[in-house]
Write a protein that holds these residues in place. Structure first.
Motif, PDB file in Angstrom:
ATOM      1  N   ILE A   8      23.913  46.975  28.310  1.00  0.00           N
ATOM      2  CA  ILE A   8      23.792  47.894  29.448  1.00  0.00           C
ATOM      3  C   ILE A   8      24.983  48.836  29.553  1.00  0.00           C
ATOM      4  CG2 ILE A   8      23.749  47.974  31.977  1.00  0.00           C
ATOM      5  CD1 ILE A   8      22.299  45.260  31.910  1.00  0.00           C
ATOM      6  N   ALA A   9      24.703  50.106  29.835  1.00  0.00           N
ATOM      7  CA  ALA A   9      25.725  51.034  30.332  1.00  0.00           C
ATOM      8  C   ALA A   9      25.571  51.051  31.845  1.00  0.00           C
ATOM      9  CB  ALA A   9      25.534  52.424  29.742  1.00  0.00           C
ATOM     10  N   ALA A  10      26.518  50.451  32.543  1.00  0.00           N
ATOM     11  CA  ALA A  10      26.386  50.178  33.977  1.00  0.00           C
ATOM     12  C   ALA A  10      26.791  51.394  34.809  1.00  0.00           C
ATOM     13  CB  ALA A  10      27.247  48.970  34.337  1.00  0.00           C
ATOM     14  N   TRP A  11      25.835  51.855  35.622  1.00  0.00           N
ATOM     15  CA  TRP A  11      26.074  52.995  36.520  1.00  0.00           C
ATOM     16  C   TRP A  11      25.444  52.664  37.869  1.00  0.00           C
ATOM     17  CZ3 TRP A  11      25.149  58.755  34.801  1.00  0.00           C
ATOM     18  CH2 TRP A  11      25.651  59.613  35.780  1.00  0.00           C
ATOM     19  N   PRO A  12      26.136  51.869  38.705  1.00  0.00           N
ATOM     20  CA  PRO A  12      25.568  51.440  39.988  1.00  0.00           C
ATOM     21  C   PRO A  12      25.458  52.592  40.973  1.00  0.00           C
ATOM     22  CG  PRO A  12      27.854  50.765  39.831  1.00  0.00           C
ATOM     23  CD  PRO A  12      27.488  51.338  38.486  1.00  0.00           C
ATOM     24  N   MET A  13      24.461  52.465  41.874  1.00  0.00           N
ATOM     25  CA  MET A  13      24.186  53.537  42.828  1.00  0.00           C
ATOM     26  C   MET A  13      24.272  53.090  44.288  1.00  0.00           C
ATOM     27  SD  MET A  13      23.257  56.340  41.102  1.00  0.00           S
ATOM     28  CE  MET A  13      23.079  56.704  39.354  1.00  0.00           C
ATOM     29  N   MET A  14      23.808  51.871  44.607  1.00  0.00           N
ATOM     30  CA  MET A  14      23.655  51.482  46.010  1.00  0.00           C
ATOM     31  C   MET A  14      23.579  49.957  46.113  1.00  0.00           C
ATOM     32  SD  MET A  14      19.629  52.595  46.324  1.00  0.00           S
ATOM     33  CE  MET A  14      19.318  51.826  47.901  1.00  0.00           C
ATOM     34  N   ALA A  15      23.467  49.483  47.376  1.00  0.00           N
ATOM     35  CA  ALA A  15      23.308  48.054  47.674  1.00  0.00           C
ATOM     36  C   ALA A  15      24.395  47.244  46.965  1.00  0.00           C
ATOM     37  CB  ALA A  15      21.897  47.589  47.311  1.00  0.00           C
ATOM     38  N   GLU A  16      23.999  46.108  46.352  1.00  0.00           N
ATOM     39  CA  GLU A  16      25.006  45.256  45.696  1.00  0.00           C
ATOM     40  C   GLU A  16      25.168  45.598  44.220  1.00  0.00           C
ATOM     41  OE1 GLU A  16      21.443  43.170  44.113  1.00  0.00           O
ATOM     42  OE2 GLU A  16      21.926  44.501  45.782  1.00  0.00           O
ATOM     43  N   GLN A  17      24.659  46.752  43.808  1.00  0.00           N
ATOM     44  CA  GLN A  17      24.665  47.116  42.390  1.00  0.00           C
ATOM     45  C   GLN A  17      26.067  47.252  41.814  1.00  0.00           C
ATOM     46  OE1 GLN A  17      22.235  50.659  42.401  1.00  0.00           O
ATOM     47  NE2 GLN A  17      20.412  49.532  43.068  1.00  0.00           N
ATOM     48  N   HIS A  18      27.054  47.639  42.638  1.00  0.00           N
ATOM     49  CA  HIS A  18      28.426  47.762  42.128  1.00  0.00           C
ATOM     50  C   HIS A  18      28.993  46.395  41.739  1.00  0.00           C
ATOM     51  CE1 HIS A  18      27.732  51.499  44.361  1.00  0.00           C
ATOM     52  NE2 HIS A  18      28.611  52.039  43.554  1.00  0.00           N
ATOM     53  N   LEU A  19      28.646  45.362  42.507  1.00  0.00           N
ATOM     54  CA  LEU A  19      29.079  44.015  42.136  1.00  0.00           C
ATOM     55  C   LEU A  19      28.339  43.542  40.888  1.00  0.00           C
ATOM     56  CD1 LEU A  19      29.305  42.330  45.659  1.00  0.00           C
ATOM     57  CD2 LEU A  19      31.191  43.137  44.228  1.00  0.00           C
ATOM     58  N   ASN A  20      27.054  43.840  40.800  1.00  0.00           N
ATOM     59  CA  ASN A  20      26.306  43.493  39.587  1.00  0.00           C
ATOM     60  C   ASN A  20      26.921  44.153  38.363  1.00  0.00           C
ATOM     61  OD1 ASN A  20      24.485  42.021  41.127  1.00  0.00           O
ATOM     62  ND2 ASN A  20      22.945  43.625  41.177  1.00  0.00           N
ATOM     63  N   ALA A  21      27.356  45.407  38.528  1.00  0.00           N
ATOM     64  CA  ALA A  21      27.957  46.131  37.408  1.00  0.00           C
ATOM     65  C   ALA A  21      29.244  45.451  36.957  1.00  0.00           C
ATOM     66  CB  ALA A  21      28.222  47.581  37.800  1.00  0.00           C
ATOM     67  N   ARG A  22      30.050  44.988  37.914  1.00  0.00           N
ATOM     68  CA  ARG A  22      31.264  44.244  37.537  1.00  0.00           C
ATOM     69  C   ARG A  22      30.901  42.981  36.771  1.00  0.00           C
ATOM     70  NH1 ARG A  22      36.079  46.048  39.119  1.00  0.00           N
ATOM     71  NH2 ARG A  22      36.224  47.437  40.933  1.00  0.00           N
ATOM     72  N   MET A  23      29.862  42.304  37.225  1.00  0.00           N
ATOM     73  CA  MET A  23      29.436  41.081  36.539  1.00  0.00           C
ATOM     74  C   MET A  23      28.997  41.387  35.106  1.00  0.00           C
ATOM     75  SD  MET A  23      26.419  38.473  37.651  1.00  0.00           S
ATOM     76  CE  MET A  23      26.189  36.909  36.804  1.00  0.00           C
ATOM     77  N   VAL A  24      28.220  42.455  34.946  1.00  0.00           N
ATOM     78  CA  VAL A  24      27.721  42.846  33.628  1.00  0.00           C
ATOM     79  C   VAL A  24      28.873  43.149  32.663  1.00  0.00           C
ATOM     80  CG1 VAL A  24      26.588  44.763  32.417  1.00  0.00           C
ATOM     81  CG2 VAL A  24      25.446  43.648  34.330  1.00  0.00           C
ATOM     82  N   VAL A  25      29.841  43.934  33.129  1.00  0.00           N
ATOM     83  CA  VAL A  25      30.895  44.435  32.246  1.00  0.00           C
ATOM     84  C   VAL A  25      32.071  43.465  32.134  1.00  0.00           C
ATOM     85  CG1 VAL A  25      32.541  46.311  31.870  1.00  0.00           C
ATOM     86  CG2 VAL A  25      30.237  46.815  32.704  1.00  0.00           C
ATOM     87  N   GLU A  26      32.524  42.918  33.276  1.00  0.00           N
ATOM     88  CA  GLU A  26      33.756  42.135  33.275  1.00  0.00           C
ATOM     89  C   GLU A  26      33.531  40.646  33.098  1.00  0.00           C
ATOM     90  OE1 GLU A  26      35.841  43.195  36.870  1.00  0.00           O
ATOM     91  OE2 GLU A  26      35.460  45.336  36.544  1.00  0.00           O
ATOM     92  N   GLU A  27      32.431  40.121  33.632  1.00  0.00           N
ATOM     93  CA  GLU A  27      32.167  38.686  33.544  1.00  0.00           C
ATOM     94  C   GLU A  27      31.338  38.335  32.306  1.00  0.00           C
ATOM     95  OE1 GLU A  27      32.668  35.695  36.061  1.00  0.00           O
ATOM     96  OE2 GLU A  27      34.382  36.998  35.686  1.00  0.00           O
ATOM     97  N   MET A  28      30.145  38.905  32.211  1.00  0.00           N
ATOM     98  CA  MET A  28      29.252  38.581  31.098  1.00  0.00           C
ATOM     99  C   MET A  28      29.616  39.344  29.826  1.00  0.00           C
ATOM    100  SD  MET A  28      25.512  38.178  32.925  1.00  0.00           S
ATOM    101  CE  MET A  28      25.413  39.795  33.690  1.00  0.00           C
ATOM    102  N   LYS A  29      30.268  40.501  29.997  1.00  0.00           N
ATOM    103  CA  LYS A  29      30.685  41.339  28.860  1.00  0.00           C
ATOM    104  C   LYS A  29      29.486  41.736  27.988  1.00  0.00           C
ATOM    105  CE  LYS A  29      35.310  39.285  28.796  1.00  0.00           C
ATOM    106  NZ  LYS A  29      35.887  40.299  29.696  1.00  0.00           N
ATOM    107  N   ILE A  30      28.420  42.170  28.665  1.00  0.00           N
ATOM    108  CA  ILE A  30      27.221  42.585  27.944  1.00  0.00           C
ATOM    109  C   ILE A  30      26.969  44.084  28.111  1.00  0.00           C
ATOM    110  CG2 ILE A  30      26.133  40.322  28.063  1.00  0.00           C
ATOM    111  CD1 ILE A  30      24.380  41.450  30.381  1.00  0.00           C
ATOM    112  N   GLY A  31      28.052  44.833  28.382  1.00  0.00           N
ATOM    113  CA  GLY A  31      27.852  46.256  28.550  1.00  0.00           C
ATOM    114  C   GLY A  31      29.147  47.016  28.713  1.00  0.00           C
ATOM    115  N   VAL A  32      29.016  48.308  28.990  1.00  0.00           N
ATOM    116  CA  VAL A  32      30.139  49.202  29.234  1.00  0.00           C
ATOM    117  C   VAL A  32      29.944  49.847  30.596  1.00  0.00           C
ATOM    118  CG1 VAL A  32      30.443  49.666  26.775  1.00  0.00           C
ATOM    119  CG2 VAL A  32      29.012  51.195  28.141  1.00  0.00           C
ATOM    120  N   ARG A  33      31.007  50.343  31.174  1.00  0.00           N
ATOM    121  CA  ARG A  33      30.936  50.995  32.478  1.00  0.00           C
ATOM    122  C   ARG A  33      30.901  52.511  32.291  1.00  0.00           C
ATOM    123  NH1 ARG A  33      31.794  48.818  37.746  1.00  0.00           N
ATOM    124  NH2 ARG A  33      31.231  50.474  39.199  1.00  0.00           N
ATOM    125  N   VAL A  34      30.031  53.178  32.991  1.00  0.00           N
ATOM    126  CA  VAL A  34      30.041  54.638  33.038  1.00  0.00           C
ATOM    127  C   VAL A  34      31.092  55.027  34.073  1.00  0.00           C
ATOM    128  CG1 VAL A  34      28.695  56.726  33.454  1.00  0.00           C
ATOM    129  CG2 VAL A  34      27.584  54.712  32.443  1.00  0.00           C
TER     130      VAL A  34
END
Length: 472
Positions: A372-398
């Motif tokens: 995933i290239a994480a680009w959160p927009m609303m709700a809890e998506q910013h926390l999900n993006a941190r989980m994707v990139v920093e915790e699970m390490k299955i993506g990059v941050r836009v």
């Protein structure tokens, strides 16, 4: 549909929003895999066709009941029965509050049903707790969130830390998880407001109180994905939770259409790239995010400059892109129709996903082994993006141009993230890790897997209580 005290009878009631409805319809399939489980699902007339189509292969095993959606609600245009049809998400509080008027219809319908072992209703339908208590039926809650976002939010808000930083992008440590840092901008209103008030705050507070007083929380997650956060939740928070996902794996893979029926045009387009041995990037931001014309232009330029092949799902009003389609026609496709996201992510040509990081999309990407290239927009998506990139390490941050997690993203950042995901070393590492998680997800949902056993435990616990008390 037959039901007795000898067989569990489960009621599902999704909130009227595609992102909330789809996972509960997938959960319905998981429940139907249990022999003897009877299932009743509530919807509204305008939403029923989507339910019927989504469950067409199992619809004979389900009782589907329509409840009339309230009419003449101030702020809600006539005929709209789902949030994805709202002209603006600013109308959400009025729409959500209107669902309370369905309560008498819901209770009458419940009274006419065979005995119910338990109900699972959406977290945005907190008023169903009162109905459940009136009729002696245990209510469990479904919130479309990860354990990670749930416990990080609780940890930060209960410690009052979200109100302390002077700047919205000033990082601070999460008390119960000292390896994590977040900012106020990682939280959405009303949680990040220094003096929260207004209809949205009142609505969220009401739902949280109803959840805490319910009998349990059904989580679209699995033990191997976020074991630390699951354990923390069940040690420290209420109500008890059951991780029984990923729900999406209960859906059968779409069969090839008969010879006389064409595939969707976007699938035929992907097939062409697969035949050439080329990879494609999938781009989609969900049905609720509101993206400015200026930001859309930057996305367009970034994708064009990246030179990657891409399929971009856009809403109709976002699709006037100044000749963009002609310039990228040999490697890019814009899709304006409702798509089967799982089918796209599961296509052998798709090798990356620019996502808003809604929890459904994160899980679907994991199950398809797509980074995933994480680009959160609303709700809890910013926390999900941190989980994707920093915790699970299955993506990059836009990354935004000013470093803020809510900042404007320039085309250069879009291009950089896309290239890194599809061609870079971080992308290669993320692809390896997401494949491992995909295998764990598949094993969790199989008979004897962790999620399979948790769902059995949930059904048995509440059905046993009903058998002891037949008047429930």
């Amino acid at each position: 549909m037959m039901s007795s005290h000898h067989n569990p009878h489960v009621v599902l009631f999704p909130f009227m929003s595609k992102g909330h409805t789809i996972p509960l319809l997938q959960l319905a399939r998981l429940l139907l895999l249990r022999r003897g489980v009877a299932l009743t699902i509530f919807t509204t007339p305008a939403n029923r066709p989507f339910f019927s189509k989504s469950l067409s292969d199992v619809v004979d095993a389900i009782s589907l009941i329509d409840l009339p959606f309230p009419e003449n609600i101030p702020g809600v245009p006539p005929g709209i029965e789902s949030t994805d049809k709202l002209p603006s998400m600013s109308l959400f509080p009025a729409f959500a509050a209107a669902t309370k008027l369905m309560k008498p219809h819901f209770e009458r319908a419940l009274n006419a049903l065979p005995p119910v072992s338990f109900m699972i209703t959406d977290g945005f339908l907190g008023w169903t707790l009162d109905s459940a208590n009136n009729l002696g039926i245990p209510r469990l809650v479904y919130f479309g969130m990860s354990y990670f976002s749930s416990v990080v939010s609780r940890s930060v808000t209960s410690a009052g830390l979200i109100l302390k930083p002077n700047g919205d992008d000033e990082a601070f440590t999460v008390p119960d998880f000292p390896w994590l840092s977040v900012t106020r901008n990682d939280f959405d209103a009303p949680f990040r407001d220094r003096e929260p008030k207004g209809p949205l705050f009142d609505f969220v507070t009401e739902q949280m109180v109803a959840t805490v007083n319910s009998h349990g929380l059904v989580m679209n997650s699995f033990c191997d994905l976020e074991h630390v956060y699951m354990e923390f939740y069940n040690r420290n928070l209420v109500p008890k939770s059951w991780p029984v996902g990923p729900f999406c794996l209960a859906e059968p893979r779409r069969k090839p259409p008969p010879e006389n029926q064409e595939k969707p045009s976007y699938i035929k387009w992907l097939d062409g790239f697969h035949e050439q041995g080329k990879q494609v990037l999938y781009v989609a931001f969900g049905s609720q995010a509101e993206i400015s014309p200026e930001q859309l232009r930057e996305i367009k330029v970034g994708l064009e400059e990246s030179e990657v092949n891409f399929l971009w799902v856009v809403r109709t009003h976002e699709s006037e892109l100044d000749g963009f389609e002609d310039r990228v026609k040999n490697r890019g496709l814009l899709v304006r129709e409702w798509v089967d996201q799982r089918e796209i992510l599961g296509h052998p040509s798709v090798n990356g996903f620019v996502s808003h990081c809604g929890w459904n999309s994160v899980l679907e990407s994991i199950c398809a082994a797509v980074p995933i290239a994480a680009w959160p927009m609303m709700a809890e998506q910013h926390l999900n993006a941190r989980m994707v990139v920093e915790e699970m390490k299955i993506g990059v941050r836009v990354e935004s141009c000013n470093g803020s997690v809510r900042g404007f993203v320039k085309s250069e950042s879009v291009e950089k993230a896309v290239r890194e995901l599809m061609e870079g070393e971080i992308g290669k590492s993320a692809r390896k890790k997401v494949k491992e998680l995909s295998n764990s997800a598949i094993n969790a949902i199989k008979e004897g897997g962790s999620s399979w056993l948790k769902l059995d435990e949930l059904i048995n616990e509440f059905h046993a209580k009903m058998k002891k008390n037949p008047d429930m």
